[in-house]
Write an enzyme that holds these catalytic residues in place. Structure first.
Site, PDB file in Angstrom:
ATOM      1  N   PRO A  43       1.064  -1.107  -0.019  1.00  0.00           N
ATOM      2  CA  PRO A  43       0.037   0.039  -0.033  1.00  0.00           C
ATOM      3  C   PRO A  43       0.845   1.252   0.045  1.00  0.00           C
ATOM      4  O   PRO A  43       0.582   2.031  -0.797  1.00  0.00           O
ATOM      5  CB  PRO A  43      -0.764  -0.165   1.191  1.00  0.00           C
ATOM      6  CG  PRO A  43      -0.917  -1.624   1.790  1.00  0.00           C
ATOM      7  CD  PRO A  43       0.473  -2.127   1.142  1.00  0.00           C
ATOM      8  N   ASP A 250      62.305  -5.803  11.965  1.00  0.00           N
ATOM      9  CA  ASP A 250      63.220  -4.813  12.779  1.00  0.00           C
ATOM     10  C   ASP A 250      62.756  -5.287  14.101  1.00  0.00           C
ATOM     11  O   ASP A 250      61.711  -5.764  14.382  1.00  0.00           O
ATOM     12  CB  ASP A 250      62.533  -3.417  12.675  1.00  0.00           C
ATOM     13  CG  ASP A 250      63.176  -2.811  11.304  1.00  0.00           C
ATOM     14  OD1 ASP A 250      64.214  -3.578  10.658  1.00  0.00           O
ATOM     15  OD2 ASP A 250      62.888  -1.705  10.766  1.00  0.00           O
ATOM     16  N   LYS A 272      66.784  -2.976  14.124  1.00  0.00           N
ATOM     17  CA  LYS A 272      68.279  -2.352  14.657  1.00  0.00           C
ATOM     18  C   LYS A 272      67.961  -1.828  16.002  1.00  0.00           C
ATOM     19  O   LYS A 272      67.270  -0.844  16.020  1.00  0.00           O
ATOM     20  CB  LYS A 272      68.862  -1.506  13.631  1.00  0.00           C
ATOM     21  CG  LYS A 272      68.570  -1.499  12.171  1.00  0.00           C
ATOM     22  CD  LYS A 272      68.901  -0.395  11.491  1.00  0.00           C
ATOM     23  CE  LYS A 272      68.123  -0.429  10.181  1.00  0.00           C
ATOM     24  NZ  LYS A 272      68.007   0.704   9.576  1.00  0.00           N
ATOM     25  N   ILE A 308      58.323   6.468   6.574  1.00  0.00           N
ATOM     26  CA  ILE A 308      58.814   7.791   7.569  1.00  0.00           C
ATOM     27  C   ILE A 308      59.735   7.138   8.518  1.00  0.00           C
ATOM     28  O   ILE A 308      59.722   6.218   9.327  1.00  0.00           O
ATOM     29  CB  ILE A 308      57.597   7.841   8.201  1.00  0.00           C
ATOM     30  CG1 ILE A 308      56.466   8.531   7.419  1.00  0.00           C
ATOM     31  CG2 ILE A 308      57.763   8.907   9.482  1.00  0.00           C
ATOM     32  CD1 ILE A 308      55.149   9.164   7.843  1.00  0.00           C
ATOM     33  N   MET A 385      62.448   8.801  17.967  1.00  0.00           N
ATOM     34  CA  MET A 385      63.861   8.696  18.567  1.00  0.00           C
ATOM     35  C   MET A 385      64.124   9.794  19.448  1.00  0.00           C
ATOM     36  O   MET A 385      65.454  10.269  19.376  1.00  0.00           O
ATOM     37  CB  MET A 385      64.843   8.468  17.199  1.00  0.00           C
ATOM     38  CG  MET A 385      64.338   7.369  16.486  1.00  0.00           C
ATOM     39  SD  MET A 385      65.279   7.299  15.062  1.00  0.00           S
ATOM     40  CE  MET A 385      64.382   7.887  13.715  1.00  0.00           C
TER      41      MET A 385
HETATM   42  N1  SAH Z   1      58.658   3.981  10.442  1.00  0.00           N
HETATM   43  C1  SAH Z   1      58.501   4.125  11.781  1.00  0.00           C
HETATM   44  C2  SAH Z   1      59.639   5.046  12.702  1.00  0.00           C
HETATM   45  C3  SAH Z   1      60.948   4.171  12.982  1.00  0.00           C
HETATM   46  S1  SAH Z   1      61.787   5.190  13.716  1.00  0.00           S
HETATM   47  C4  SAH Z   1      57.051   4.789  11.899  1.00  0.00           C
HETATM   48  O1  SAH Z   1      56.698   5.221  10.917  1.00  0.00           O
HETATM   49  O2  SAH Z   1      56.610   4.851  13.064  1.00  0.00           O
HETATM   50  C5  SAH Z   1      61.799   4.591  15.360  1.00  0.00           C
HETATM   51  C6  SAH Z   1      60.965   5.502  16.230  1.00  0.00           C
HETATM   52  O3  SAH Z   1      59.662   5.729  15.881  1.00  0.00           O
HETATM   53  C7  SAH Z   1      61.161   5.163  17.793  1.00  0.00           C
HETATM   54  O4  SAH Z   1      62.498   5.684  18.272  1.00  0.00           O
HETATM   55  C8  SAH Z   1      59.910   6.112  18.230  1.00  0.00           C
HETATM   56  O5  SAH Z   1      60.298   7.416  18.307  1.00  0.00           O
HETATM   57  C9  SAH Z   1      59.059   5.641  16.992  1.00  0.00           C
HETATM   58  N2  SAH Z   1      58.121   4.778  17.551  1.00  0.00           N
HETATM   59  C10 SAH Z   1      57.834   3.524  17.024  1.00  0.00           C
HETATM   60  N3  SAH Z   1      56.827   2.890  17.417  1.00  0.00           N
HETATM   61  C11 SAH Z   1      56.618   3.456  18.566  1.00  0.00           C
HETATM   62  C12 SAH Z   1      55.572   3.246  19.633  1.00  0.00           C
HETATM   63  N4  SAH Z   1      54.744   2.082  19.653  1.00  0.00           N
HETATM   64  N5  SAH Z   1      55.481   3.965  20.638  1.00  0.00           N
HETATM   65  C13 SAH Z   1      56.249   5.154  20.716  1.00  0.00           C
HETATM   66  N6  SAH Z   1      57.030   5.594  19.699  1.00  0.00           N
HETATM   67  C14 SAH Z   1      57.246   4.638  18.664  1.00  0.00           C
END
Ligand code: SAH
Length: 465
Positions: A43, A250, A272, A308, A385
């Site tokens: 309807p 890594d 590393k 990154i 880092m």
């Molecule tokens: N390619 C990665 C970064 C590598 S450099 C990305 O895009 O996240 C590594 C740095 O990433 C660490 O020294 C720290 O500063 C940061 N990082 C990665 N994982 C993290 C987490 N779970 N908590 C806080 N910092 C983190």
């Protein structure tokens, strides 16, 4: 009750839907997608169905169901909210052997509609025999994540080559091996990566050469594993993790994520830690090339996003120089992941219109950063880092003009069950962190947005421990 699963051809065939509400509208949508001519008897119609009527997509009979509505119908769906009327429709349809579905009433159905994962021409239909449509939908959601969206295109490509492959390989076994190689190898991967032309060319080439193992050279998947929580992996990352022969990972990749790599894949830890370079970058680049040349599917798994601060660019540079196929899968970078799980929006209309990502890596006790850019107002700075250099970082920012009262946060092991977040002023943060036993990885966020955490914090891993 057991049903026989079949797929039914309804192109240009008349189907009857009794009922004009939202449920009927859903069924009508599915019938139309299959090319059926749909008549709706009700309807009144809900908005979606009225629109379809106005567009001429369906025929509408604005009245109650009558027996003759079934004339000429190949299929019937009863979707009114009146159980008695649905029952009557079902009984009449069954009398005339017209397949009938009564929504949410398996007893009165002679067919049921499955949940469908649609990768046309591939369709995966799921049924629980009417026992639990919710379970069927849940299964469907799981399959949606497992079956790449490009499967439809893959099937179409294989369909287009089917005859030629049949001509080429008379032997059924050889044909099967050829198609298996296509499905497990670079042709499929090229297609999934959106390189349809390359996939087509590779398939044509393999066929011309008459080889059962098209393109036996291996390939490399450079995959971002995100910041730690396995739920933050992308569908593509997970799929490639489950088909790789070997994984190079890594230190930053969480064990819970490594667990998701194919069980029998070989695992190689390539570093590393900050001061312990397990394998120098050049050695990793070369290893990737060697493994791929051996024909392996190599997963290069990196924390966060590979592009990154991940040196992903350098690794694929070497691959490209050797002509080795590769693909890159983005991951959630630490700044995004940590900010989200700490309740700190990286940008905000009132506090920050831009956001910069830098590394706070110390070289000979200092940081080589463009400080003038970093101290700009209405900006968020995310520092990777930055744990050991934290005092230097905060001191420099203040010296270069950032107010010492600027809010700052340090997020330790963000997104994981061990996440901790320390907030303070820029001036006070190093002291607060020094008083705690803080372990890498950590991310520092500096800017007014850190204040929002007070209201927006939602992730409290301690609660679930
Ligand atoms: N390619 C990665 C970064 C590598 S450099 C990305 O895009 O996240 C590594 C740095 O990433 C660490 O020294 C720290 O500063 C940061 N990082 C990665 N994982 C993290 C987490 N779970 N908590 C806080 N910092 C983190």
């Amino acid at each position: 009750m057991t049903f026989l699963p079949i797929f039914i051809q309804l192109q240009d065939r008349r189907c009857l839907v009794v009922g004009g509400g939202a449920v009927a509208a859903r069924k009508v949508g599915r019938l139309l997608r299959a090319g059926a001519r749909v008549t709706v008897v009700a309807p009144t119609l809900c908005r979606e169905l009225s629109e379809r009527r106005d567009l001429g997509e369906i025929e509408h009979k604005a009245r109650a169901f009558a027996r003759q509505d079934l004339d000429g119908a190949w299929l019937c769906i009863a979707a009114t909210d009146d159980g008695t009327e649905n029952g009557a429709v079902s009984a009449l349809a069954q009398e005339r052997h017209i397949p009938v579905n009564v929504v949410d009433d398996p007893e009165r159905c002679t067919f049921i509609m499955p949940s469908v994962v649609d990768r046309s021409p591939v369709q995966i239909a799921i049924s629980t025999g009417g026992a639990s449509p919710v379970l069927a939908r849940l299964l469907r959601a799981r399959l949606e994540t497992l079956v790449p969206a490009a499967y439809g295109r893959l099937a179409a490509l294989m369909g287009a080559f089917r005859e030629r492959v049949k001509q080429r390989f008379r032997d059924v076994g050889a044909r099967r091996r050829f198609w298996e190689a296509v499905l497990h190898g670079p042709v499929a991967e090229m297609l999934f990566a959106g390189r349809d032309e390359a996939a087509l060319a590779a398939l044509a080439k393999a066929l011309d050469e008459g080889s059962e193992a098209p393109l036996s050279v291996g390939e490399v998947y450079l995959v971002g594993a995100g910041p730690g929580d396995p739920d933050l992996l992308t569908f593509r990352a997970l799929r490639l993790m489950q088909q790789a022969d070997i994984v190079l990972y890594d230190r930053l990749v969480a064990p819970a994520i490594l667990d998701l790599v194919r069980k029998d894949a070989e695992r190689v830890h390539v570093g590393k830690a900050r001061d312990e370079h397990r394998l120098a970058q050049k050695a990793i680049n070369d290893l990737l090339v060697d493994l791929a040349l051996e024909g392996k599917r190599v997963l290069r798994l990196k924390g966060g996003d590979p592009f990154i601060f991940g040196r992903g660019g350098e690794e694929i540079d070497t691959l490209s120089a050797h002509g080795i196929p590769f693909q890159v899968v983005p991951g959630i970078t630490a700044a995004s992941g940590c900010a989200a799980y700490a309740g700190i929006p990286l940008t905000h209309r009132d506090f920050a219109h831009s956001c910069v990502f830098v590394t706070g890596h110390l070289q000979d006790g200092s940081m080589d950063l463009n400080w003038d850019v970093l101290v700009q107002p209405r900006q968020t700075v995310a520092v990777y880092m930055g744990l050991s250099g934290l005092p230097v970082l905060c001191r420099e920012l203040i010296t270069r003009g950032m107010p010492p009262t600027t809010p700052a946060a340090l997020i330790e092991q963000g997104t994981t069950a061990r996440q901790r977040v320390f907030t303070a002023t820029l001036e006070g943060l190093p002291q607060i962190v020094a008083e705690q036993d803080v372990h890498a990885p950590t991310l520092v966020i500096v800017g007014e947005v850190v204040r929002l955490r007070e209201k927006l914090a939602w992730f409290a891993p301690g609660d679930s421990r």
